[in-house]
Enzyme design. Structure first.
Site, PDB file in Angstrom:
ATOM      1  N   LYS A  34     -12.853  18.935  48.127  1.00  0.00           N
ATOM      2  CA  LYS A  34     -12.778  18.986  46.709  1.00  0.00           C
ATOM      3  C   LYS A  34     -11.671  18.045  46.279  1.00  0.00           C
ATOM      4  CE  LYS A  34     -14.385  23.814  46.143  1.00  0.00           C
ATOM      5  NZ  LYS A  34     -15.671  23.354  45.868  1.00  0.00           N
ATOM      6  N   CYS A  35     -11.631  16.841  47.023  1.00  0.00           N
ATOM      7  CA  CYS A  35     -10.773  15.817  46.738  1.00  0.00           C
ATOM      8  C   CYS A  35     -11.354  14.558  46.331  1.00  0.00           C
ATOM      9  CB  CYS A  35      -9.976  15.509  48.284  1.00  0.00           C
ATOM     10  SG  CYS A  35      -8.757  14.235  48.138  1.00  0.00           S
ATOM     11  N   GLY A  36     -10.597  13.726  45.651  1.00  0.00           N
ATOM     12  CA  GLY A  36     -10.860  12.374  45.199  1.00  0.00           C
ATOM     13  C   GLY A  36     -11.454  11.366  46.036  1.00  0.00           C
TER      14      GLY A  36
END
Length: 181
Positions: A34-36
Protein backbone atom coordinates in the site's frame (compact mmCIF):
# COMPACT_ATOMS: atom_id res chain seq x y z
CA UNK A 1 30.17 -12.50 7.87
CA UNK A 2 28.77 -13.03 4.43
CA UNK A 3 25.32 -12.58 2.99
CA UNK A 4 25.15 -16.37 2.85
CA UNK A 5 25.48 -16.62 6.65
CA UNK A 6 21.91 -15.48 7.28
CA UNK A 7 18.75 -17.50 7.66
CA UNK A 8 15.45 -16.05 6.52
CA UNK A 9 11.83 -17.17 6.64
CA UNK A 10 9.87 -17.76 3.46
CA UNK A 11 6.42 -16.25 3.11
CA UNK A 12 5.06 -19.73 3.87
CA UNK A 13 6.90 -19.66 7.23
CA UNK A 14 9.76 -22.06 6.46
CA UNK A 15 13.29 -21.27 7.64
CA UNK A 16 15.81 -21.23 4.82
CA UNK A 17 19.40 -20.15 4.31
CA UNK A 18 20.60 -17.35 2.08
CA UNK A 19 23.32 -19.85 1.17
CA UNK A 20 20.93 -21.39 -1.35
CA UNK A 21 21.51 -18.30 -3.52
CA UNK A 22 25.29 -18.73 -3.84
CA UNK A 23 26.35 -18.14 -7.43
CA UNK A 24 23.31 -15.98 -8.23
CA UNK A 25 23.05 -12.24 -8.80
CA UNK A 26 20.55 -10.95 -6.23
CA UNK A 27 18.26 -8.00 -5.83
CA UNK A 28 17.11 -7.89 -2.21
CA UNK A 29 14.24 -5.46 -1.73
CA UNK A 30 11.93 -4.49 1.13
CA UNK A 31 8.39 -4.19 -0.16
CA UNK A 32 4.89 -3.02 0.78
CA UNK A 33 1.47 -3.41 -0.81
CA UNK A 34 0.00 0.00 0.00
CA UNK A 35 2.87 2.34 -0.87
CA UNK A 36 3.32 4.90 -3.60
CA UNK A 37 6.25 2.77 -4.79
CA UNK A 38 4.21 -0.48 -4.90
CA UNK A 39 3.94 -0.31 -8.74
CA UNK A 40 7.69 -1.13 -8.74
CA UNK A 41 6.58 -4.75 -8.33
CA UNK A 42 5.69 -4.73 -12.04
CA UNK A 43 9.19 -3.76 -13.19
CA UNK A 44 10.85 -6.05 -10.64
CA UNK A 45 8.82 -8.90 -12.14
CA UNK A 46 9.88 -7.83 -15.66
CA UNK A 47 13.54 -7.89 -14.59
CA UNK A 48 13.02 -11.31 -13.05
CA UNK A 49 11.46 -12.68 -16.23
CA UNK A 50 14.18 -11.19 -18.42
CA UNK A 51 17.23 -12.26 -16.40
CA UNK A 52 16.21 -15.18 -14.20
CA UNK A 53 17.48 -17.78 -16.69
CA UNK A 54 20.86 -15.99 -16.66
CA UNK A 55 21.15 -16.25 -12.87
CA UNK A 56 19.18 -13.34 -11.37
CA UNK A 57 17.09 -13.85 -8.25
CA UNK A 58 14.88 -11.15 -6.76
CA UNK A 59 14.08 -11.59 -3.09
CA UNK A 60 11.16 -9.57 -1.72
CA UNK A 61 10.89 -8.86 2.00
CA UNK A 62 7.57 -7.23 2.93
CA UNK A 63 7.79 -4.78 5.82
CA UNK A 64 5.17 -2.84 7.75
CA UNK A 65 7.67 -0.35 9.22
CA UNK A 66 6.99 2.53 6.88
CA UNK A 67 3.60 4.15 7.34
CA UNK A 68 2.07 0.74 8.12
CA UNK A 69 1.83 0.13 4.39
CA UNK A 70 1.99 -3.66 4.70
CA UNK A 71 -0.73 -4.40 7.28
CA UNK A 72 -1.93 -7.81 6.06
CA UNK A 73 -0.83 -11.32 6.92
CA UNK A 74 1.84 -13.06 4.84
CA UNK A 75 -0.86 -14.89 2.89
CA UNK A 76 -2.50 -11.54 2.04
CA UNK A 77 0.83 -10.18 0.81
CA UNK A 78 1.44 -13.20 -1.40
CA UNK A 79 -2.06 -13.07 -2.88
CA UNK A 80 -1.82 -9.34 -3.52
CA UNK A 81 1.53 -9.67 -5.31
CA UNK A 82 0.40 -12.55 -7.49
CA UNK A 83 -3.01 -11.15 -8.38
CA UNK A 84 -1.96 -7.55 -9.01
CA UNK A 85 1.58 -7.89 -10.39
CA UNK A 86 2.02 -11.56 -11.33
CA UNK A 87 4.97 -11.80 -8.94
CA UNK A 88 6.75 -15.13 -9.29
CA UNK A 89 10.03 -14.24 -7.58
CA UNK A 90 10.55 -15.43 -3.98
CA UNK A 91 8.82 -13.53 -1.20
CA UNK A 92 9.66 -13.82 2.47
CA UNK A 93 7.78 -13.32 5.72
CA UNK A 94 7.12 -9.79 6.86
CA UNK A 95 10.42 -8.50 8.16
CA UNK A 96 11.69 -5.55 10.14
CA UNK A 97 14.40 -3.89 8.07
CA UNK A 98 15.49 -0.93 10.25
CA UNK A 99 16.03 0.11 13.86
CA UNK A 100 16.83 -2.15 16.79
CA UNK A 101 14.71 -5.09 15.60
CA UNK A 102 16.04 -5.07 12.04
CA UNK A 103 16.71 -8.51 10.64
CA UNK A 104 20.49 -9.11 10.69
CA UNK A 105 20.46 -9.51 6.89
CA UNK A 106 19.27 -5.92 6.48
CA UNK A 107 21.73 -4.65 9.09
CA UNK A 108 24.47 -6.29 7.05
CA UNK A 109 23.18 -4.91 3.74
CA UNK A 110 23.04 -1.34 5.06
CA UNK A 111 26.56 -1.62 6.52
CA UNK A 112 27.88 -2.84 3.19
CA UNK A 113 25.95 -0.26 1.12
CA UNK A 114 25.54 2.95 3.13
CA UNK A 115 22.81 5.50 2.44
CA UNK A 116 24.01 7.97 -0.18
CA UNK A 117 20.98 10.26 -0.16
CA UNK A 118 18.03 10.57 -2.48
CA UNK A 119 18.32 12.07 -5.94
CA UNK A 120 16.61 15.37 -5.15
CA UNK A 121 16.92 16.44 -8.80
CA UNK A 122 13.94 14.15 -9.43
CA UNK A 123 10.45 14.85 -8.06
CA UNK A 124 10.09 11.55 -6.19
CA UNK A 125 13.46 11.97 -4.47
CA UNK A 126 12.70 15.55 -3.54
CA UNK A 127 9.23 14.61 -2.20
CA UNK A 128 10.39 11.61 -0.14
CA UNK A 129 13.32 13.55 1.31
CA UNK A 130 11.03 16.48 2.25
CA UNK A 131 8.45 14.12 3.78
CA UNK A 132 11.06 12.38 5.92
CA UNK A 133 12.69 15.68 6.96
CA UNK A 134 9.32 16.97 8.15
CA UNK A 135 7.62 13.86 9.58
CA UNK A 136 10.35 11.33 10.40
CA UNK A 137 13.71 13.14 10.53
CA UNK A 138 15.33 10.31 12.50
CA UNK A 139 14.78 8.05 9.46
CA UNK A 140 17.35 10.13 7.55
CA UNK A 141 20.06 9.48 10.16
CA UNK A 142 22.58 6.72 9.61
CA UNK A 143 22.57 4.08 6.91
CA UNK A 144 19.40 2.15 7.71
CA UNK A 145 16.68 1.51 5.14
CA UNK A 146 14.78 4.77 4.65
CA UNK A 147 11.51 3.58 3.05
CA UNK A 148 9.81 0.76 1.13
CA UNK A 149 11.43 -0.55 -2.05
CA UNK A 150 15.06 0.04 -1.11
CA UNK A 151 16.94 -2.34 -3.40
CA UNK A 152 20.34 -3.97 -2.80
CA UNK A 153 22.25 -5.50 -5.70
CA UNK A 154 24.50 -8.44 -4.78
CA UNK A 155 26.99 -10.18 -7.08
CA UNK A 156 27.48 -13.94 -7.58
CA UNK A 157 30.08 -14.05 -4.78
CA UNK A 158 27.74 -12.44 -2.25
CA UNK A 159 29.27 -8.95 -2.33
CA UNK A 160 26.84 -6.07 -1.93
CA UNK A 161 27.57 -4.01 -5.04
CA UNK A 162 25.12 -1.15 -4.91
CA UNK A 163 22.13 0.27 -3.09
CA UNK A 164 19.20 1.74 -4.97
CA UNK A 165 16.81 3.87 -2.96
CA UNK A 166 13.02 3.73 -3.04
CA UNK A 167 12.92 6.51 -5.60
CA UNK A 168 15.23 4.63 -8.00
CA UNK A 169 13.21 2.74 -10.58
CA UNK A 170 13.96 -0.99 -11.00
CA UNK A 171 14.71 -0.53 -14.71
CA UNK A 172 17.51 1.88 -13.72
CA UNK A 173 19.32 -1.22 -12.43
CA UNK A 174 19.53 -2.99 -15.81
CA UNK A 175 23.07 -1.94 -16.76
CA UNK A 176 24.41 -2.98 -13.34
CA UNK A 177 22.55 -6.30 -13.49
CA UNK A 178 23.86 -7.05 -16.97
CA UNK A 179 27.43 -6.30 -15.88
CA UNK A 180 27.13 -8.82 -13.05
CA UNK A 181 25.50 -11.54 -15.14
Amino acid sequence: MSIYSYDVETIQGKQTSMGQYKGKVLIIVNTASKCGFTPQYADLQKLYEEYHDQGLEILGFPSNQFGEQEPGANSDVQSFCQLNYGVSFPLFSKTEVRDENAHPLFSYLTEEAPFGGFNTNEASGKMLNAFLEEKLPHFLEGNSVKWNFTKFLVDREGNVIRRFESTDEPMDMKADIERLL
